[in-house]
Design a protein around this motif. Structure first.
Motif, mmCIF file in Angstrom:
data_model
loop_
_atom_site.group_PDB
_atom_site.id
_atom_site.type_symbol
_atom_site.label_atom_id
_atom_site.label_comp_id
_atom_site.label_asym_id
_atom_site.label_seq_id
_atom_site.Cartn_x
_atom_site.Cartn_y
_atom_site.Cartn_z
ATOM 1 N N ASP A 33 -10.986 3.434 11.515
ATOM 2 C CA ASP A 33 -11.566 4.443 12.399
ATOM 3 C C ASP A 33 -11.880 5.748 11.672
ATOM 4 O OD1 ASP A 33 -11.400 2.521 14.342
ATOM 5 O OD2 ASP A 33 -9.594 3.335 15.264
ATOM 6 N N LEU A 34 -11.006 6.167 10.785
ATOM 7 C CA LEU A 34 -11.314 7.357 9.993
ATOM 8 C C LEU A 34 -12.562 7.116 9.146
ATOM 9 C CD1 LEU A 34 -7.726 8.358 8.810
ATOM 10 C CD2 LEU A 34 -9.137 9.534 10.517
ATOM 11 N N GLY A 35 -12.668 5.913 8.609
ATOM 12 C CA GLY A 35 -13.807 5.575 7.752
ATOM 13 C C GLY A 35 -15.148 5.700 8.441
ATOM 14 N N ARG A 74 0.052 2.584 1.428
ATOM 15 C CA ARG A 74 0.759 1.702 2.361
ATOM 16 C C ARG A 74 0.117 0.326 2.466
ATOM 17 N NH1 ARG A 74 3.156 3.880 6.876
ATOM 18 N NH2 ARG A 74 3.741 1.718 7.264
ATOM 19 N N THR A 75 -1.198 0.249 2.256
ATOM 20 C CA THR A 75 -1.896 -1.039 2.371
ATOM 21 C C THR A 75 -2.201 -1.672 1.021
ATOM 22 O OG1 THR A 75 -4.044 0.080 2.462
ATOM 23 C CG2 THR A 75 -2.960 -0.420 4.580
ATOM 24 N N ASP A 76 -1.894 -0.952 -0.074
ATOM 25 C CA ASP A 76 -2.212 -1.419 -1.421
ATOM 26 C C ASP A 76 -3.715 -1.654 -1.577
ATOM 27 O OD1 ASP A 76 -1.549 -2.037 -4.055
ATOM 28 O OD2 ASP A 76 -1.339 -4.173 -3.623
ATOM 29 N N MET A 77 -4.486 -0.727 -0.998
ATOM 30 C CA MET A 77 -5.946 -0.783 -1.072
ATOM 31 C C MET A 77 -6.460 0.572 -1.541
ATOM 32 S SD MET A 77 -6.908 -2.855 2.421
ATOM 33 C CE MET A 77 -8.624 -3.126 1.923
ATOM 34 N N VAL A 78 -7.748 0.630 -1.877
ATOM 35 C CA VAL A 78 -8.347 1.915 -2.224
ATOM 36 C C VAL A 78 -8.203 2.851 -1.026
ATOM 37 C CG1 VAL A 78 -9.977 0.951 -3.887
ATOM 38 C CG2 VAL A 78 -10.649 1.183 -1.495
ATOM 39 N N PRO A 79 -8.033 4.158 -1.250
ATOM 40 C CA PRO A 79 -7.827 5.084 -0.137
ATOM 41 C C PRO A 79 -9.133 5.453 0.567
ATOM 42 C CG PRO A 79 -7.653 6.254 -2.199
ATOM 43 C CD PRO A 79 -7.838 4.804 -2.542
ATOM 44 N N ARG A 80 -9.793 4.436 1.081
ATOM 45 C CA ARG A 80 -11.025 4.613 1.863
ATOM 46 C C ARG A 80 -11.291 3.330 2.616
ATOM 47 N NH1 ARG A 80 -16.709 4.048 -0.448
ATOM 48 N NH2 ARG A 80 -16.708 3.637 1.733
ATOM 49 N N ASP A 81 -12.211 3.366 3.533
ATOM 50 C CA ASP A 81 -12.531 2.151 4.266
ATOM 51 C C ASP A 81 -13.354 1.209 3.392
ATOM 52 O OD1 ASP A 81 -14.590 4.163 4.561
ATOM 53 O OD2 ASP A 81 -15.586 2.787 5.936
ATOM 54 N N THR A 82 -13.291 -0.062 3.716
ATOM 55 C CA THR A 82 -14.001 -1.084 2.955
ATOM 56 C C THR A 82 -14.819 -1.934 3.917
ATOM 57 O OG1 THR A 82 -12.293 -2.778 3.182
ATOM 58 C CG2 THR A 82 -12.054 -1.212 1.326
ATOM 59 N N VAL A 83 -15.511 -2.897 3.376
ATOM 60 C CA VAL A 83 -16.277 -3.819 4.209
ATOM 61 C C VAL A 83 -15.351 -4.593 5.151
ATOM 62 C CG1 VAL A 83 -16.309 -5.739 2.565
ATOM 63 C CG2 VAL A 83 -18.199 -5.473 4.183
ATOM 64 N N HIS A 84 -14.113 -4.803 4.739
ATOM 65 C CA HIS A 84 -13.142 -5.470 5.624
ATOM 66 C C HIS A 84 -12.890 -4.630 6.875
ATOM 67 C CE1 HIS A 84 -12.221 -8.493 2.643
ATOM 68 N NE2 HIS A 84 -11.902 -7.567 1.765
ATOM 69 N N HIS A 85 -12.711 -3.331 6.688
ATOM 70 C CA HIS A 85 -12.463 -2.448 7.824
ATOM 71 C C HIS A 85 -13.673 -2.457 8.774
ATOM 72 C CE1 HIS A 85 -9.778 -0.807 4.687
ATOM 73 N NE2 HIS A 85 -8.978 -0.521 5.697
ATOM 74 N N THR A 125 -16.045 -4.667 9.193
ATOM 75 C CA THR A 125 -16.461 -5.931 9.812
ATOM 76 C C THR A 125 -15.268 -6.741 10.318
ATOM 77 O OG1 THR A 125 -16.516 -7.047 7.662
ATOM 78 C CG2 THR A 125 -18.584 -6.095 8.463
ATOM 79 N N THR A 126 -14.488 -7.260 9.406
ATOM 80 C CA THR A 126 -13.430 -8.193 9.759
ATOM 81 C C THR A 126 -12.411 -7.580 10.706
ATOM 82 O OG1 THR A 126 -13.711 -9.131 7.551
ATOM 83 C CG2 THR A 126 -11.782 -9.831 8.797
ATOM 84 N N TRP A 127 -11.959 -6.352 10.414
ATOM 85 C CA TRP A 127 -10.924 -5.710 11.229
ATOM 86 C C TRP A 127 -11.503 -4.829 12.329
ATOM 87 C CZ3 TRP A 127 -8.852 -4.470 5.838
ATOM 88 C CH2 TRP A 127 -8.074 -5.534 5.361
ATOM 89 N N ASN A 128 -12.803 -4.887 12.525
ATOM 90 C CA ASN A 128 -13.472 -4.101 13.550
ATOM 91 C C ASN A 128 -13.374 -4.864 14.878
ATOM 92 O OD1 ASN A 128 -15.276 -2.547 15.083
ATOM 93 N ND2 ASN A 128 -16.722 -2.343 13.399
ATOM 94 N N PRO A 129 -12.990 -4.186 15.958
ATOM 95 C CA PRO A 129 -12.940 -4.882 17.241
ATOM 96 C C PRO A 129 -14.304 -5.473 17.611
ATOM 97 C CG PRO A 129 -11.959 -2.699 17.437
ATOM 98 C CD PRO A 129 -12.599 -2.780 16.080
ATOM 99 N N VAL A 130 -14.277 -6.504 18.379
ATOM 100 C CA VAL A 130 -15.510 -7.080 18.912
ATOM 101 C C VAL A 130 -15.603 -6.701 20.388
ATOM 102 C CG1 VAL A 130 -15.642 -8.952 17.231
ATOM 103 C CG2 VAL A 130 -14.352 -9.288 19.332
ATOM 104 N N GLY A 131 -16.799 -6.756 20.924
ATOM 105 C CA GLY A 131 -16.974 -6.406 22.330
ATOM 106 C C GLY A 131 -17.152 -4.911 22.520
ATOM 107 N N PRO A 132 -16.721 -4.397 23.662
ATOM 108 C CA PRO A 132 -16.981 -2.981 23.983
ATOM 109 C C PRO A 132 -16.291 -1.981 23.058
ATOM 110 C CG PRO A 132 -15.695 -4.037 25.730
ATOM 111 C CD PRO A 132 -16.072 -5.105 24.748
ATOM 112 N N ARG A 133 -15.265 -2.396 22.318
ATOM 113 C CA ARG A 133 -14.567 -1.484 21.392
ATOM 114 C C ARG A 133 -15.137 -1.533 19.978
ATOM 115 N NH1 ARG A 133 -9.392 -2.706 20.274
ATOM 116 N NH2 ARG A 133 -9.181 -0.610 19.459
#
Length: 151
Positions: A73-75, A105-116, A118-126
């Motif tokens: 969401d921050l991304g 905390r996530t062992d990832m780069v400190p920014r959003d990625t394509v995973h955030h 698409t994959t972890w993005n809610p589907v539908g109205p959210r």
């Protein structure tokens, strides 16, 4: 080759869980994000990001999945500001330590990625989108369909 358990997209329960989470209470802000972007309203984007940023003490209480959802969401707001020529960390300096902690905390780069996005993005109205355009939805959906099968 070992995989990062956070980005292991065969973990469908994690994907579903991250999609349901809204640790920053960003649903309402994300619904109006396409209008802010259409108007290039960097003042509104900056103000919204400033309100959304959690304190480090709050981040410390988040689960890994909540950290992923928070970064997602921050991304959306960080990327929107960047698109309109505003350096987000310069505009909202409190983002730097939070992004660094979410990355740690996530062992990832400190920014959003394509995973955030698409994959972890809610589907539908959210669903979080920059433009709300049907083509953006199709882009996100096509990546969601392909990613789990990529190794």
């Amino acid at each position: 080759m070992p995989t990062n358990t956070v980005t292991d997209l065969s973990n469908l329960s994690r994907i579903d869980n991250v999609r349901t989470l809204d640790p920053l209470n960003a649903d309402a802000a994300c619904r109006v994000l396409p209008a802010m972007n259409e108007d290039a309203d960097t003042s509104a984007l900056t103000a919204t990001l400033r309100v959304m940023i959690p304190g480090l003490d709050e981040v410390a209480t988040y689960s890994t999945d909540e950290c992923l959802a928070a970064m997602r969401d921050l991304g959306m707001f960080l990327g929107s500001l960047k698109r309109h020529g505003v350096e987000p960390v310069r505009a909202v300096p409190d983002t730097r330590p939070v992004l660094e902690e979410l990355g740690r905390r996530t062992d990832m780069v400190p920014r959003d990625t394509v995973h955030h996005y698409t994959t972890w993005n809610p589907v539908g109205p959210r669903q979080r989108m920059y433009t709300g355009d049907p083509q953006e939805h199709q882009l996100q959906e096509s990546v969601r369909m392909v990613f789990p099968d990529l190794r």
